[in-house]
Design an enzyme around this catalytic site. Structure first.
Site, PDB file in Angstrom:
ATOM      1  CG  ASP A 194      -1.641   1.239   1.500  1.00 51.32           C
ATOM      2  OD1 ASP A 194      -2.257   1.744   0.539  1.00 51.32           O
ATOM      3  OD2 ASP A 194      -1.622   1.741   2.628  1.00 51.32           O
ATOM      4  CG  ASP A 217      -1.599   7.557   0.807  1.00 49.96           C
ATOM      5  OD1 ASP A 217      -2.195   8.625   0.856  1.00 49.96           O
ATOM      6  OD2 ASP A 217      -1.046   7.138  -0.226  1.00 49.96           O
ATOM      7  CD  GLU A 232      -3.625   7.824   4.853  1.00 46.28           C
ATOM      8  OE1 GLU A 232      -4.182   7.929   3.735  1.00 46.28           O
ATOM      9  OE2 GLU A 232      -3.396   6.736   5.398  1.00 46.28           O
ATOM     10  CB  SER A 268      -1.773   3.915  -3.935  1.00 47.46           C
ATOM     11  OG  SER A 268      -2.200   4.990  -3.137  1.00 47.46           O
ATOM     12  CG  ASP A 300      -2.452   1.788   6.475  1.00 46.49           C
ATOM     13  OD1 ASP A 300      -2.987   2.744   7.068  1.00 46.49           O
ATOM     14  OD2 ASP A 300      -2.407   1.712   5.237  1.00 46.49           O
ATOM     15  CG  ASN A 356      -7.969   0.718   1.347  1.00 50.66           C
ATOM     16  OD1 ASN A 356      -7.414   0.779   2.441  1.00 50.66           O
ATOM     17  ND2 ASN A 356      -7.554   1.420   0.303  1.00 50.66           N
TER      18      ASN A 356
END
Length: 211
Positions: free
Chosen positions: A11, A13, A20, A99, A167, A170
């Site tokens: 991932d 962010d 983010e 992402s 993290d 999603n």
């Protein structure tokens, strides 16, 4: 296309980078706090990601594209990321990023970190400013899992030799699809469902887990 020994999909962010990105862009519009709260809810899995992303991107309407330069200056790579990607390459692996963030930033950040392949959302632009909508199909949880499977096939890597690191909620489908799903800097729901939890916010900790 050369065959790789294994595939690691990150991932972006709060995993590949500490930030983010949507919050940094929202700061350019003076709406950082509102967007940060909505992002946190989405990452905990309390709201549908695609619905949340559309509403958050609406808050970016009017931000000039020139603001991306300031956003890029604020990006902080996660500790250990360069060491981990170097180790992936030394061992014959592919480092990939998928992402829910944006190509407009990732297209600079990913190559600077020596990432091999990446995919993200795109922001619609009109007359040099953001129009407040996502351009094209949203990269959501299903899209992340699909990207992992697609890249595994592309590089001739069996899913059993794939690692997914994320993290947020999603990331769970991608982590479930992978041979090894790692929760990194993760929300409680993600830590509960991951194969392994990486405690320190240091991606070099993952090197010992590489094939």
């Amino acid at each position: 296309m050369p065959v790789a020994r294994f595939l690691v999909v990150f991932d972006a962010d709060s995993t590949l980078i500490r930030n983010e990105v949507i919050e940094l862009i929202a700061d350019e519009a003076g709406r950082g706090a509102e967007v940060a709260a909505a992002t946190e809810a989405a990452m905990r899995g309390e709201v549908d990601f695609a619905t949340s992303l559309r509403s958050r991107v609406e808050q970016l309407r009017g931000v000039p594209v020139s603001g991306f330069a300031r956003v890029l200056e604020r990006i902080e790579p996660t500790p250990g990321v360069r060491e981990l990607i170097a180790a992936i390459h030394e061992r014959g692996g592919i480092a990939a990023v998928v992402s829910g963030g944006f190509h407009e930033i990732l297209d600079t950040v990913a190559p600077s970190l020596d990432v091999d392949v990446w995919r993200a959302n795109r922001l619609s632009v009109e007359n040099g400013v953001l129009s407040g909508v996502v351009d094209g199909v949203i990269v959501d949880a299903a899209g992340k899992a699909a990207a992992l499977r697609e890249w595994a096939a592309q590089y001739g890597v069996p899913l059993s030799r794939t690692i997914a690191i994320g993290d947020g909620a999603n990331d769970l489908q991608m982590m479930d699809a992978a041979g090894l799903g790692l929760a990194f800097n993760a929300k409680p729901a993600v830590r509960a469902q991951a194969d392994l939890v990486v405690g320190p916010v240091d991606l070099a900790e993952v090197i010992a887990l590489l094939p």
